[in-house]
Scaffold this active site. Sequence first.
Site, PDB file in Angstrom:
ATOM      1  N   LYS A  30     -52.809  -1.622  12.514  1.00  0.00           N
ATOM      2  CA  LYS A  30     -51.598  -2.344  11.532  1.00  0.00           C
ATOM      3  C   LYS A  30     -50.841  -3.707  12.326  1.00  0.00           C
ATOM      4  O   LYS A  30     -50.448  -3.291  13.437  1.00  0.00           O
ATOM      5  CB  LYS A  30     -50.619  -1.262  11.161  1.00  0.00           C
ATOM      6  CG  LYS A  30     -49.358  -1.660  10.310  1.00  0.00           C
ATOM      7  CD  LYS A  30     -48.448  -0.413  10.078  1.00  0.00           C
ATOM      8  CE  LYS A  30     -47.434  -0.617   9.206  1.00  0.00           C
ATOM      9  NZ  LYS A  30     -46.524  -2.095   9.796  1.00  0.00           N
ATOM     10  N   ASP A  32     -48.825  -6.812  13.391  1.00  0.00           N
ATOM     11  CA  ASP A  32     -47.286  -6.628  13.346  1.00  0.00           C
ATOM     12  C   ASP A  32     -46.802  -8.372  13.083  1.00  0.00           C
ATOM     13  O   ASP A  32     -46.654  -9.198  13.870  1.00  0.00           O
ATOM     14  CB  ASP A  32     -46.468  -6.617  14.667  1.00  0.00           C
ATOM     15  CG  ASP A  32     -45.016  -6.400  14.762  1.00  0.00           C
ATOM     16  OD1 ASP A  32     -44.552  -6.319  13.609  1.00  0.00           O
ATOM     17  OD2 ASP A  32     -44.301  -6.358  15.890  1.00  0.00           O
ATOM     18  N   GLU A 171     -48.813  -2.076  16.655  1.00  0.00           N
ATOM     19  CA  GLU A 171     -47.922  -1.721  15.561  1.00  0.00           C
ATOM     20  C   GLU A 171     -48.346  -0.377  15.258  1.00  0.00           C
ATOM     21  O   GLU A 171     -47.489   0.589  14.873  1.00  0.00           O
ATOM     22  CB  GLU A 171     -47.819  -2.745  14.652  1.00  0.00           C
ATOM     23  CG  GLU A 171     -46.852  -2.576  13.656  1.00  0.00           C
ATOM     24  CD  GLU A 171     -45.531  -2.474  13.948  1.00  0.00           C
ATOM     25  OE1 GLU A 171     -44.387  -2.067  13.065  1.00  0.00           O
ATOM     26  OE2 GLU A 171     -45.220  -2.907  14.948  1.00  0.00           O
TER      27      GLU A 171
END
Length: 315
Positions: A30, A32, A171
């Site tokens: 994921k 950022d 993240e």
Amino acid sequence: MLPMLATPAAGRGPACGVPTDGDQWAYEVKWDGVRVLADVREGRVVLRSRTGRDVSSTFPDLAALAGTHADVLLDGEVVALRDGQPSFSALADRVHVTDPRAAARAAERTPVTLVTFDVLRLYGVGLLDRPWQERRESLDRLQPAGTAWQVSPVYADAAALLAATREQGLEGVVAKRRTSLYRPGRRSADWVKHAHRDHQACLVVGWRSVEGDPARMGALLLAVPGPGGELRYAGRAGSGLDAAMEDELRAALAGHDLPAPVVDVPHPDAAGATFTAPVAVVEVRHLGRTPAGRLRQPALRGVRADLAPSDVREE
């Protein structure tokens, strides 16, 4: 077209609620950054934010995408690095810049890369109704050129990726069902995300000045929509509020002052505050919520110029 969105993982424990069947699911980092769709055709590229706004002028360093392929629509995340790590705060200095000359100067100071994780059209053929696995294989056959973009890696072991991203300060993780179709603008249970740190997009409903200097912002009063859509007070945040963020907020809030708050603000926070219509969105990192729904130790990460107030929801 608006991008497909992931559903937050609801569980706890080692897997954090992320599905762990690697035969049925695939796992990605994921990132950022800021979500965009990059539409490349006829030698030009148009970048659109998750709200559909054209942000091509904001990221001139991604104009090189125009020469990569004749016709392709990519889904990905614009990422800026600081000390070798994706940094939203570094990126926040760029997302509000629209003047071409100012954007070019910002690109020299803080270059960005588009980390792609999906392809939605290729050579004029729409791929929305193809399963994720097929779309991913098509994406992997595209060869990134230069520094404008790269392809996000895919992993088969959820637990290992969760541990690695946590250890490296990344993240979080997104799990994607291999058979899932792409549903524009929808938040789908076929994509499940887990962030290692709690983040929340919040609406600014007022601000308090610095003690002894009424001309300066010292803390923001924040609100988040509840389950029924009604705004609820989420607390105040001053940590991370620097001069650049204050300038951006003042520009966004100009002309929107109100005589009273749009939510119920406790007297200690409301005393001496300037109230405003909820037209500006900021990103906050926090340590959970109190029983009353207030954010614990919120710290401001930046203004979310890529989000409209209607995009804010409780995470």
